[in-house]
Write an enzyme that holds these catalytic residues in place. Structure first.
Site, PDB file in Angstrom:
ATOM      1  N   LYS A 107       0.810  -1.212   0.000  1.00 45.19           N
ATOM      2  CA  LYS A 107       0.000   0.000   0.000  1.00 45.19           C
ATOM      3  C   LYS A 107       0.848   1.269   0.000  1.00 45.19           C
ATOM      4  CE  LYS A 107      -4.165  -2.099   1.879  1.00 45.19           C
ATOM      5  NZ  LYS A 107      -3.703  -3.457   2.297  1.00 45.19           N
TER       6      LYS A 107
HETATM    7  C1  LIG Z   1      -4.529  -4.473   1.959  1.00 46.71           C
HETATM    8  C2  LIG Z   1      -3.810  -5.757   1.906  1.00 46.71           C
HETATM    9  C3  LIG Z   1      -4.250  -6.810   1.091  1.00 46.71           C
HETATM   10  C4  LIG Z   1      -5.525  -6.713   0.293  1.00 46.71           C
HETATM   11  O1  LIG Z   1      -5.426  -5.792  -0.763  1.00 46.71           O
HETATM   12  P1  LIG Z   1      -6.755  -5.228  -1.461  1.00 46.71           P
HETATM   13  O2  LIG Z   1      -6.293  -4.198  -2.413  1.00 46.71           O
HETATM   14  O3  LIG Z   1      -7.594  -4.659  -0.366  1.00 46.71           O
HETATM   15  O4  LIG Z   1      -7.400  -6.398  -2.115  1.00 46.71           O
HETATM   16  C5  LIG Z   1      -3.480  -7.951   1.034  1.00 46.71           C
HETATM   17  N1  LIG Z   1      -2.348  -8.081   1.761  1.00 46.71           N
HETATM   18  C6  LIG Z   1      -1.909  -7.102   2.560  1.00 46.71           C
HETATM   19  C7  LIG Z   1      -0.665  -7.312   3.350  1.00 46.71           C
HETATM   20  C8  LIG Z   1      -2.610  -5.901   2.652  1.00 46.71           C
HETATM   21  O5  LIG Z   1      -2.151  -4.929   3.451  1.00 46.71           O
END
Ligand SMILES: *Cc1c(COP(=O)(O)O)cnc(C)c1O
Length: 433
Positions: A107
């Site tokens: 993210k």
């Molecule tokens: C947010 C997150 C996900 C899921 O991603 P999405 O875009 O919400 O599908 C998977 N793994 C980790 C470590 C995350 O932080």
């Protein structure tokens, strides 16, 4: 480029409006009107380009009409100040390690890009302060808070479910201070998300202050995630392994995989996708039945994927014109219980020495279960296992090292404000700011 809402009832928006609004006024999600195909010449030489060069080409295609070229280049290059290597785990299976950024999860890419783009637009406007509201099940909050930390003219409120995020995750958004306020909500992630969504719909609140979202619903957050799908392809092409490429994405709110699908629409030659779920199997069931039934989210070991009503489903549905067949032709699904995740972590570690995190484990296992002969699989390793150290060590009997940038957060002083799961209280709090 104009952006329309998946609910088709809101007026078209500019990129600037879509980024500042986050959610469209009809509660739909913004979609670019056009996805321009990237030229063949780009793919012909992609393996000789750097991550930043590739991302800048993709960014120009997505955002080039709306952001001045030099500014866009700076935003892209500043955002991608770390590598995203495709690492071999075993024959035919590679991990795209998305955890080399400041908060050790994928993210960081979307959050850093969005912070810089929002700042670009706020500066253009001149004066007004923008307030970013973000609901987090763990990693969004840390990535957004760190992506926006110290950015002038922007205040960030992070809403997180009490007792449901790991200590390490919590330390990454409660210790920052400055323009970051952490709100500990007495509820689950979906409650946090509902508080944020209601705030955007509240007229009085919006007249009082300028609100925007930094959840994966924001186009400036989810779309830049496409960059690393192109870079993954480039790395696999360089190894001569890009012909039958399957990309597997551990999914919760489905922003990440959605970005990959936009890349595919723009011409990225990925053969097919797999969406790997934990026990929250709403999308998996949609693929099987053609029916979408949101459920209350279930708590699992892969807690950043504990989502019972994935926001970006609306985008995927819209992208394929609502065709269940078109969606299932390109995307398959998998779902894993906590026991499965534990077993996968152990199996992979014993056979290969590679330490997965619980989210990546779902992606890895879905490739083990679903890869066909002649295909090469890349799963997105979405977070560093040290972010879930207690769980991972307990499962593997290891004592995995904590990277210094993570340890630094844990030494900080935590500061948060307790918030009941009640919209009126939340609203009054914001009105007083
Ligand atoms: C947010 C997150 C996900 C899921 O991603 P999405 O875009 O919400 O599908 C998977 N793994 C980790 C470590 C995350 O932080």
């Amino acid at each position: 480029m104009k952006y329309y809402s998946t609910n088709k009832k809101a007026p078209l928006a500019t990129l600037h409006e879509a980024v500042v609004k986050g959610l469209a006024p009809d509660r739909g999600l913004y979609m670019p009107e056009v996805i321009k195909p990237l030229p063949q010449s780009f793919f012909d030489h992609i393996e000789d380009m750097s991550f930043q060069e590739i991302a800048f080409e993709v960014a120009k295609s997505f955002f080039g009409e709306d952001v001045e070229e030099n500014a866009l280049k700076k935003i892209v290059y500043d955002t991608l100040s770390f590598d995203v290597p495709a690492v071999k785990v075993e024959d035919d299976i590679y991990a795209l390690e998305l955890f080399h950024g400041p908060t050790l999860a994928f993210k960081d890419v979307g959050a850093r890009f969005m912070a810089r783009l929002l700042q670009y637009f706020v500066r253009q406007e001149g004066k007004e302060e923008v307030n970013v509201l973000v609901a987090t099940s763990g990693d969004t909050g840390s990535a957004v808070a760190n992506g926006f930390l110290g950015v002038d003219g922007i205040h960030v409120y992070v809403l997180y479910p009490k007792g449901k995020v790991s200590k390490i995750q919590e330390s990454q958004f409660t210790t920052l201070g400055q323009n970051i306020t952490a709100l500990e909500v007495d509820g689950v992630f979906d409650d946090c998300q509902a508080l944020v969504k209601n705030a955007f719909m509240d007229k009085e609140l919006n007249d009082h202050m300028k609100l925007t979202s930094a959840n994966s619903i924001n186009v400036a957050r989810f779309l830049p995630q496409a960059f690393y799908y192109f870079y993954a392809y480039a790395q696999m092409k360089k190894k001569g392994l890009a012909d039958n490429l399957v990309v597997c994405v551990p999914s919760g709110n489905f922003g990440n995989i959605c970005a990959g699908l936009f890349g595919w629409k723009a011409g990225l030659p990925i053969k097919r996708f797999i969406a790997a779920n934990n026990a929250n199997d709403i999308f998996y069931n949609y693929l099987k039945t053609g029916e979408y039934h949101p459920q209350p989210s279930k708590q699992t070991l892969a807690n950043a994927m504990d989502v019972g009503d994935p926001s970006n489903f609306a985008r995927i549905y819209d992208l394929f014109g609502g065709s269940h067949k078109a969606i299932t032709d390109l995307i398959s699904g998998a779902t894993y219980s906590d026991d499965d995740i534990r077993k996968t972590l152990r199996d992979c570690y014993e056979r290969t020495g590679y330490v997965l995190d619980p989210h990546g484990a779902c992606g890895y296992q879905a490739l083990k279960d679903g890869l066909k002969k002649g295909e090469t699989g890349v799963f997105l390793e979405t977070a560093h296992p040290a972010k879930f150290k207690e769980k991972v060590d307990a499962i593997l009997g290891t004592d995995i090292a904590i990277p210094e940038r993570l340890a630094a957060f844990m030494r900080g002083k935590k500061q948060m404000i307790e918030m009941p799961n009640d919209f009126q209280t939340f609203k009054q709090f914001l009105l007083k700011q």
